[in-house]
Design a protein around this motif. Structure first.
Motif, PDB file in Angstrom:
ATOM      1  N   PRO A  28      48.260  49.718  54.415  1.00 32.76           N
ATOM      2  CA  PRO A  28      47.892  49.465  53.014  1.00 32.76           C
ATOM      3  C   PRO A  28      47.827  47.984  52.675  1.00 32.76           C
ATOM      4  O   PRO A  28      47.056  47.583  51.803  1.00 32.76           O
ATOM      5  CB  PRO A  28      49.011  50.166  52.228  1.00 32.76           C
ATOM      6  N   SER A  29      48.604  47.167  53.365  1.00 34.13           N
ATOM      7  CA  SER A  29      48.603  45.732  53.077  1.00 34.13           C
ATOM      8  C   SER A  29      47.229  45.125  53.297  1.00 34.13           C
ATOM      9  O   SER A  29      46.856  44.158  52.631  1.00 34.13           O
ATOM     10  CB  SER A  29      49.619  45.009  53.971  1.00 34.13           C
ATOM     11  N   GLN A  41      38.969  51.148  43.734  1.00 37.62           N
ATOM     12  CA  GLN A  41      40.431  51.155  43.674  1.00 37.62           C
ATOM     13  C   GLN A  41      40.929  50.605  42.341  1.00 37.62           C
ATOM     14  O   GLN A  41      41.891  51.115  41.766  1.00 37.62           O
ATOM     15  CB  GLN A  41      41.003  50.333  44.827  1.00 37.62           C
ATOM     16  N   ASP A  42      40.259  49.576  41.844  1.00 39.73           N
ATOM     17  CA  ASP A  42      40.650  49.026  40.543  1.00 39.73           C
ATOM     18  C   ASP A  42      40.484  50.062  39.439  1.00 39.73           C
ATOM     19  O   ASP A  42      41.182  50.021  38.426  1.00 39.73           O
ATOM     20  CB  ASP A  42      39.802  47.791  40.214  1.00 39.73           C
ATOM     21  N   ARG A  71      51.619  49.077  41.878  1.00 41.73           N
ATOM     22  CA  ARG A  71      51.917  50.208  40.995  1.00 41.73           C
ATOM     23  C   ARG A  71      52.323  51.458  41.772  1.00 41.73           C
ATOM     24  O   ARG A  71      52.502  52.523  41.182  1.00 41.73           O
ATOM     25  CB  ARG A  71      50.705  50.499  40.102  1.00 41.73           C
ATOM     26  N   CYS A  72      52.426  51.329  43.087  1.00 39.05           N
ATOM     27  CA  CYS A  72      52.742  52.484  43.931  1.00 39.05           C
ATOM     28  C   CYS A  72      53.875  52.153  44.901  1.00 39.05           C
ATOM     29  O   CYS A  72      53.997  51.020  45.368  1.00 39.05           O
ATOM     30  CB  CYS A  72      51.511  52.911  44.760  1.00 39.05           C
ATOM     31  N   GLN A  73      54.673  53.160  45.201  1.00 41.02           N
ATOM     32  CA  GLN A  73      55.617  53.063  46.303  1.00 41.02           C
ATOM     33  C   GLN A  73      54.870  53.407  47.598  1.00 41.02           C
ATOM     34  O   GLN A  73      54.054  54.323  47.617  1.00 41.02           O
ATOM     35  CB  GLN A  73      56.775  54.041  46.114  1.00 41.02           C
ATOM     36  N   GLY A  90      46.003  44.580  46.024  1.00 40.55           N
ATOM     37  CA  GLY A  90      47.366  44.226  45.669  1.00 40.55           C
ATOM     38  C   GLY A  90      47.776  44.809  44.332  1.00 40.55           C
ATOM     39  O   GLY A  90      48.927  45.232  44.148  1.00 40.55           O
ATOM     40  N   ALA A  91      46.825  44.859  43.369  1.00 41.54           N
ATOM     41  CA  ALA A  91      47.142  45.392  42.039  1.00 41.54           C
ATOM     42  C   ALA A  91      47.495  46.874  42.121  1.00 41.54           C
ATOM     43  O   ALA A  91      48.433  47.339  41.451  1.00 41.54           O
ATOM     44  CB  ALA A  91      45.957  45.182  41.106  1.00 41.54           C
TER      45      ALA A  91
END
Length: 434
Positions: A147-148, A125-126, A158-160, A153-154
């Motif tokens: 998603p939480s 994901q990073d 950057r996403c809605q 978190g990073a």
């Protein structure tokens, strides 16, 4: 053309599945997500502006996540590129990013759709971050999980995050009407059976169309009854994953229905959890907690009954033992409620941390040795049973600490009598000068 059909595993005599043939061609054809795709919906506005932001589409299966991403790219003029976190690895990601970089150099934007994005590990994901930040790709991730809990978190920053709703009865009926128009004939179902079909789909549009295709294919000469429908179609298990968010959602619903004194809702959530395959002993542990936390001294027998229900299930097993859990759920939901002990214990724990190592007052210390008696241990202690009221009113808090009231009974159920006694003892204490 025939070779292409064969390569795809299809022939003109073997068309694609009904759900694929009815896939929407425009965003406005997607049903059940008007809060996102309606005239004032955020995704609709992005498509019309042809400027997309990276986003996470979170929702149950069969609610249109992949379709929305594909149509969003089409209507905004982006190149659509799709990956699945189930089948893709680091090499696939690198290739996708290289292709997107080349398109960007040629003036073409890329929408990278990643299905089941939560299945990528944290490091993978990073890996999206620099490409999202540079605008190499506009990321649209799809997930059925919260998603939480499942995404970095990073990446989330950057996403809605847009939540897709489980398709309601009206949306499912719209899909059935569309399927019937496509086939040119009605589904062979009686009205009650039609309602049972939508219930069977459990909010999943794709699954509903799959079931409908089965019914179209059998070409029944007469409408099927609900019983006949059940004989043809396999009942779908409710969506429930004991290791995922649904596990916590349902147990929270059960606990809060009990706290809210609603035995009917509590029984429903108990049934949902049991049908989903939850461990009944996990449920029993949560019910014991509810008895201690939310009922407490208002009905102290609730804690005894909760442990008895756990022991009953442990002895009988399923399904007989589940009756004991149901009986307990009704008792807890109907019982008077008080969290006074729960709050009192929390306040006492806080006070204990704040006051450190204060000693008890000397008059309530034991004095088993001569030295301890000489130091005054136990001197002045009043034996409560020897007093006229059976209550001495002495101070039991440490010297140098003011009296605190942690336990404040509300007066419901058994606590009405407790409250009356505490108030009488407080008055006696004041009379005795403490």
């Amino acid at each position: 053309m025939a070779d292409l059909f064969e390569a795809a595993g299809l022939t003109p005599q073997q068309p694609s599945p009904l759900a694929d043939r009815l896939r929407p061609q425009r965003l406005e054809e997607v049903v059940g997500q008007d809060h996102l795709l309606g005239p004032d919906g955020p995704i609709r506005r992005m498509a019309e502006a042809r400027r997309l932001s990276s986003m996470i589409l979170w929702g149950p299966p069969g609610t249109g996540k992949t379709t929305i991403a594909r149509l969003l790219a089409k209507e905004a003029g982006y190149e659509f590129q799709q990956l699945s976190a189930v089948f893709s690895g680091v090499a696939d990601l690198k290739k996708a990013f290289e292709q997107a970089r080349a398109r960007r150099a040629a003036g073409q934007a890329t929408l990278l759709f990643v299905d089941e994005i939560h299945r990528f590990n944290r490091a993978q994901q990073d890996g999206f971050l620099p490409f999202v930040e540079e605008g190499i790709v506009t990321l649209v991730g799809a997930t059925t999980e919260n998603p939480s809990f499942e995404l970095n978190g990073a990446l989330l920053s950057r996403c809605q995050v847009y939540v897709l709703k489980r398709l309601d009865e009206a949306a499912l009926e719209a899909l059935l009407a569309k399927a019937e128009a496509h086939e040119g004939r009605p589904l062979p179902l009686e009205p009650d059976a039609r309602a049972a079909l939508t219930a069977l789909a459990d909010g999943d549009g794709r699954y509903l169309l799959t079931l409908s295709e089965t019914l179209f294919n059998i070409a029944s000469a007469k409408p099927l009854t609900t019983k006949e429908l059940g004989q043809i179609l396999q009942k779908r298990s409710p969506a429930y994953d004991k290791d995922r968010e649904e596990h916590y959602n349902l147990v929270s619903a059960l606990h809060k229905s009990i706290r809210g004194s609603d035995p009917d809702a509590a029984l429903y959530w108990l049934a949902r959890m049991l049908q989903g395959g939850e461990d009944p002993l996990f449920i029993a542990r949560r019910l014991i907690r509810a008895a201690a936390e939310d009922i407490g001294e208002a009905d102290p027998m609730s804690l005894v009954l909760a442990n008895a229900a756990k022991d009953t299930y442990d002895f009988l097993g399923s399904p007989e033992g589940e009756i004991a859990l149901a009986q307990l759920v009704v008792h807890l939901a109907a019982a008077p409620k008080s969290n006074a002990v729960y709050k009192a214990f929390g306040a006492a724990m806080k006070a204990a941390k704040e006051t450190g190592s204060l000693m008890p007052p000397s008059h309530i210390l034991n004095a088993p040795t001569r030295l301890m008696k000489d130091l005054g241990y136990g001197r002045g202690y009043a034996y409560d049973h020897d007093t006229a009221e059976g209550f001495s009113g002495q101070n039991y808090f440490p010297e140098g600490m003011e009296r605190r009231q942690f336990y404040k009974p509300r007066g419901d159920g058994n606590e009405a009598r407790i409250k009356e006694r505490l108030e009488r003892w407080a008055a006696l204490r004041r009379e005795k000068g403490d």
